[in-house]
Write a protein that holds these residues in place. Structure first.
Motif, PDB file in Angstrom:
ATOM      1  N   GLU A   1       0.860  -1.189   0.000  1.00 56.67           N
ATOM      2  CA  GLU A   1       0.000   0.000   0.000  1.00 56.67           C
ATOM      3  C   GLU A   1       0.896   1.240   0.000  1.00 56.67           C
ATOM      4  O   GLU A   1       1.995   1.197   0.559  1.00 56.67           O
ATOM      5  CB  GLU A   1      -0.854   0.038   1.284  1.00 56.67           C
ATOM      6  CG  GLU A   1      -1.812  -1.123   1.441  1.00 56.67           C
ATOM      7  CD  GLU A   1      -2.922  -1.076   0.395  1.00 56.67           C
ATOM      8  OE1 GLU A   1      -3.278   0.038  -0.040  1.00 56.67           O
ATOM      9  OE2 GLU A   1      -3.406  -2.158  -0.002  1.00 56.67           O
ATOM     10  N   GLU A  52       1.977  10.633  -2.121  1.00 56.19           N
ATOM     11  CA  GLU A  52       2.652   9.325  -2.088  1.00 56.19           C
ATOM     12  C   GLU A  52       4.130   9.592  -1.763  1.00 56.19           C
ATOM     13  O   GLU A  52       4.746  10.501  -2.324  1.00 56.19           O
ATOM     14  CB  GLU A  52       2.475   8.636  -3.450  1.00 56.19           C
ATOM     15  CG  GLU A  52       3.009   7.215  -3.505  1.00 56.19           C
ATOM     16  CD  GLU A  52       4.529   7.127  -3.593  1.00 56.19           C
ATOM     17  OE1 GLU A  52       5.134   6.297  -2.907  1.00 56.19           O
ATOM     18  OE2 GLU A  52       5.107   7.932  -4.369  1.00 56.19           O
ATOM     19  N   GLY A  79      -2.508  11.553 -12.044  1.00 57.39           N
ATOM     20  CA  GLY A  79      -2.393  11.283 -10.597  1.00 57.39           C
ATOM     21  C   GLY A  79      -1.664  12.413  -9.886  1.00 57.39           C
ATOM     22  O   GLY A  79      -2.051  12.839  -8.795  1.00 57.39           O
ATOM     23  N   GLY A 112      -4.151   9.088  -3.170  1.00 56.18           N
ATOM     24  CA  GLY A 112      -4.746   7.757  -3.024  1.00 56.18           C
ATOM     25  C   GLY A 112      -6.198   7.781  -2.584  1.00 56.18           C
ATOM     26  O   GLY A 112      -6.777   6.738  -2.318  1.00 56.18           O
ATOM     27  N   SER A 129      -7.603  10.716  -5.854  1.00 56.36           N
ATOM     28  CA  SER A 129      -6.742  10.539  -7.024  1.00 56.36           C
ATOM     29  C   SER A 129      -5.857   9.333  -6.757  1.00 56.36           C
ATOM     30  O   SER A 129      -5.728   8.886  -5.618  1.00 56.36           O
ATOM     31  CB  SER A 129      -5.871  11.770  -7.257  1.00 56.36           C
ATOM     32  OG  SER A 129      -4.638  11.632  -6.588  1.00 56.36           O
ATOM     33  N   SER A 130      -5.245   8.846  -7.821  1.00 60.48           N
ATOM     34  CA  SER A 130      -4.317   7.725  -7.659  1.00 60.48           C
ATOM     35  C   SER A 130      -3.087   8.206  -6.903  1.00 60.48           C
ATOM     36  O   SER A 130      -2.744   9.385  -6.924  1.00 60.48           O
ATOM     37  CB  SER A 130      -3.919   7.244  -9.059  1.00 60.48           C
ATOM     38  OG  SER A 130      -2.746   6.490  -9.011  1.00 60.48           O
ATOM     39  N   ALA A 131      -2.384   7.263  -6.253  1.00 56.15           N
ATOM     40  CA  ALA A 131      -1.114   7.604  -5.599  1.00 56.15           C
ATOM     41  C   ALA A 131       0.028   7.614  -6.610  1.00 56.15           C
ATOM     42  O   ALA A 131       1.159   7.966  -6.265  1.00 56.15           O
ATOM     43  CB  ALA A 131      -0.831   6.601  -4.487  1.00 56.15           C
ATOM     44  N   MET A 132      -0.264   7.221  -7.856  1.00 54.42           N
ATOM     45  CA  MET A 132       0.771   7.158  -8.887  1.00 54.42           C
ATOM     46  C   MET A 132       0.628   8.341  -9.852  1.00 54.42           C
ATOM     47  O   MET A 132      -0.490   8.758 -10.183  1.00 54.42           O
ATOM     48  CB  MET A 132       0.641   5.858  -9.687  1.00 54.42           C
ATOM     49  CG  MET A 132       0.763   4.597  -8.846  1.00 54.42           C
ATOM     50  SD  MET A 132       2.389   4.390  -8.075  1.00 54.42           S
ATOM     51  CE  MET A 132       3.430   4.043  -9.493  1.00 54.42           C
ATOM     52  N   GLY A 161      -1.672   7.840 -12.712  1.00 53.67           N
ATOM     53  CA  GLY A 161      -3.061   7.519 -12.380  1.00 53.67           C
ATOM     54  C   GLY A 161      -3.312   6.024 -12.218  1.00 53.67           C
ATOM     55  O   GLY A 161      -4.446   5.615 -11.965  1.00 53.67           O
ATOM     56  N   GLY A 162      -2.267   5.196 -12.348  1.00 50.06           N
ATOM     57  CA  GLY A 162      -2.450   3.739 -12.283  1.00 50.06           C
ATOM     58  C   GLY A 162      -2.452   3.204 -10.857  1.00 50.06           C
ATOM     59  O   GLY A 162      -2.431   3.966  -9.877  1.00 50.06           O
ATOM     60  N   ASP A 163      -2.462   1.854 -10.768  1.00 50.79           N
ATOM     61  CA  ASP A 163      -2.437   1.200  -9.451  1.00 50.79           C
ATOM     62  C   ASP A 163      -1.085   1.417  -8.785  1.00 50.79           C
ATOM     63  O   ASP A 163      -0.052   1.474  -9.466  1.00 50.79           O
ATOM     64  CB  ASP A 163      -2.681  -0.312  -9.606  1.00 50.79           C
ATOM     65  CG  ASP A 163      -4.101  -0.581 -10.071  1.00 50.79           C
ATOM     66  OD1 ASP A 163      -4.954   0.321  -9.909  1.00 50.79           O
ATOM     67  OD2 ASP A 163      -4.342  -1.676 -10.631  1.00 50.79           O
ATOM     68  N   PHE A 164      -1.108   1.423  -7.458  1.00 49.36           N
ATOM     69  CA  PHE A 164       0.127   1.690  -6.729  1.00 49.36           C
ATOM     70  C   PHE A 164       1.172   0.606  -6.970  1.00 49.36           C
ATOM     71  O   PHE A 164       0.890  -0.590  -6.909  1.00 49.36           O
ATOM     72  CB  PHE A 164      -0.143   1.797  -5.222  1.00 49.36           C
ATOM     73  CG  PHE A 164       1.143   1.928  -4.434  1.00 49.36           C
ATOM     74  CD1 PHE A 164       1.894   3.092  -4.505  1.00 49.36           C
ATOM     75  CD2 PHE A 164       1.625   0.868  -3.675  1.00 49.36           C
ATOM     76  CE1 PHE A 164       3.109   3.199  -3.825  1.00 49.36           C
ATOM     77  CE2 PHE A 164       2.827   0.974  -2.985  1.00 49.36           C
ATOM     78  CZ  PHE A 164       3.566   2.141  -3.062  1.00 49.36           C
TER      79      PHE A 164
END
Ligand code: NDP
Ligand code: PMR
Length: 395
Positions: free
Chosen positions: A177, A186, A245, A252, A255-258, A261-264
């Motif tokens: 996570e 992040e 992101g 997170g 908005s994404s943490a990346m 905008g993708g998965d962490f």
């Protein structure tokens, strides 16, 4: 006190240990230098509990506030004053080795900008760095307040700023996570890129005021952020995408943490942060080199497979990575050698070209390396700059 003996500016860190309340109000240097320089430090300085060793500070202040060229030397023998270099993350690895390499020339005073005073003091001592050649100043890049406080404290010292090295980084390849900075970014991009971005932006003025013959701002990059290399093609690959992101604050939540905008993915977040570092250096160059004469540079120092950067990796990786890099890829470089390389970028008269990403070949000769398409994209650099300045409160 042992702590006080370890640095020219020991008070703040004694205070840190004594209680948090004084940390924000207390000027590290304010107290230390008040007798010597101005006498204008009043209540906040007096709230500190310990008195510094004024003598040591006086000697240093006198040495570092003299003009860049000491004109009192006999005719024809003008000597350059000591340069002052701030190195973030100088408590271990590359930063420590660079501090050592510069300090032992006797030509540099190193400000070790670190989050852990005791660790840094012990590291400096173990590395054999002479006390008169360094000062430890608190900086936690995962807090923008801390970055601003660092800049205030540095300014109160009235030391010149001749070179700034943005070196500190975190790498969290096994995190399931995301973790977040004080402001909720992040933590890899928040620390490695946004913390340094604010620091460098704020200290640009200070660098500009320096009368040192060569003023430099150096941001450590890496091969793994460059997808034009084999190392940069090991998954997960760096990719900032359309920055959705980052624009959303990397929190997170909404908005994404990346950045893309993708998965962490912790390893990708680190590599993305290095792309931001290399883009930031070039954007600084485009915006400020001509006007200020400051040299902006980045570098890949080689694979320093033994540093604390891999502390969060699985034990098997930490065992196998150094021999893999030494004997298979042959990309390995020792901390000492890497420190000498970064020290060259700080001080070598031959490395004053701005906008360059330096690397070293097998015989340890420096050369101007090519960045990947993404890490050299001017439009992306501009966007990263603009979004970042909003996130850190500069726009
Ligand atoms: P280390 O882990 O040894 O050093 C990282 C430094 O950053 C430490 O001093 C650490 O402090 C500091 N740091 C981490 N988080 C913060 C924070 N929030 N505030 C202030 N300081 C912080 O790793 P390396 O020496 O390997 O890394 C140095 C640089 O070199 C990084 O920019 C890395 O990306 C780059 N690099 C490294 C390579 C390698 O192979 N090792 C290859 C290419 C580039 P603390 O001691 O308190 O943890
Ligand atoms: Mg890499 C010439 C080949 C080369 C070089 C110079 C590096 C540097 N790496 C190379 C190749 C490979 N690596 C290959 C072929 C593999 C697949 C087996 C591989 C794997 C690998 C891993 C799992 N490498 C890694 C990791 C990490 O976790 C390190 C990383 O990405 O950290 C972000 C890493 C690195 N390899 C390097 C360098 C310099 C690193 C780490 C440091 C960094 O970019 O800061």
């Amino acid at each position: 006190m042992a702590l006080q003996a370890a640095s020219l500016i020991p008070t703040s860190f004694s205070i840190l240990k004594e209680g948090k309340s004084c940390v924000k109000d207390c000027s590290l240097f304010g107290l230390s230098l008040s007798d010597t320089l101005k006498g204008d430090f009043t209540s906040s300085a007096l709230r500190c509990k310990f008195q510094p060793k004024i003598g040591a500070v006086r000697a240093e202040a006198a040495a570092t506030t003299s003009p860049a060229v000491n004109k009192s030397a006999p005719e024809g023998k003008k000597t350059l004053r000591k340069g002052t270099v701030v190195i973030t993350g100088a408590s271990s690895g590359l930063g420590l080795a660079t501090a050592k390499s510069l300090a032992e020339t006797g030509k540099w005073h190193v400000i070790m900008a670190c989050r852990d005073f005791l660790k840094t003091a012990r590291a400096a001592k173990a590395a054999g760095i002479a006390k008169e050649n360094y000062t430890i100043l608190h900086l936690d890049l995962s807090s923008l307040d801390s970055v601003r406080q660092f800049v205030d404290n540095f300014r109160r010292s009235e030391l010149p700023l001749d070179v700034l090295v943005c070196n500190a980084a975190v790498y969290l390849p096994t995190a399931k996570e995301p973790r977040f900075t004080a402001e909720g970014f992040e933590i890899s991009v928040g620390t490695n890129h946004l913390g340094h971005f604010l620091l460098a932006r704020l200290l640009l003025d200070d660098l500009n005021k320096s009368d040192y013959p060569s003023k430099r701002l150096i941001i450590v990059g890496s091969i793994t952020g460059n997808t034009n290399t084999l190392a940069g093609n090991v998954p997960p690959k760096a990719n900032l995408g359309d920055l959705r992101g980052l624009a959303g604050g990397l929190n997170g939540l909404n908005s994404s943490a990346m950045i893309d905008g993708g998965d962490f993915d912790g390893a990708k977040a680190y590599k993305d942060s290095k792309v931001c570092n290399m883009l930031t250096m070039q954007e600084f160059h485009r915006r400020y080199h001509e006007e200020t004469g400051i040299t902006f540079a980045s570098l890949y120092p080689g694979c320093i497979a033994t540093t604390g950067l891999f502390r969060e990796h699985i034990p098997l990786f930490r065992t196998l990575f150094p021999p893999f890099q030494k004997y298979i890829t042959k990309g390995y470089v020792s901390e000492d050698e890497a420190g000498k390389r970064l020290a060259q970028v700080v001080s070598e008269p031959s490395l004053t070209k701005s906008g360059v990403y330096w690397s070293w070949n097998k015989t340890s000769a420096s050369f101007e390396n090519q960045l990947s398409e993404e890490a050299s994209d001017p439009e992306k650099a501009r966007k990263v700059w603009e979004v970042s300045e909003k996130l850190v409160g500069l726009a």
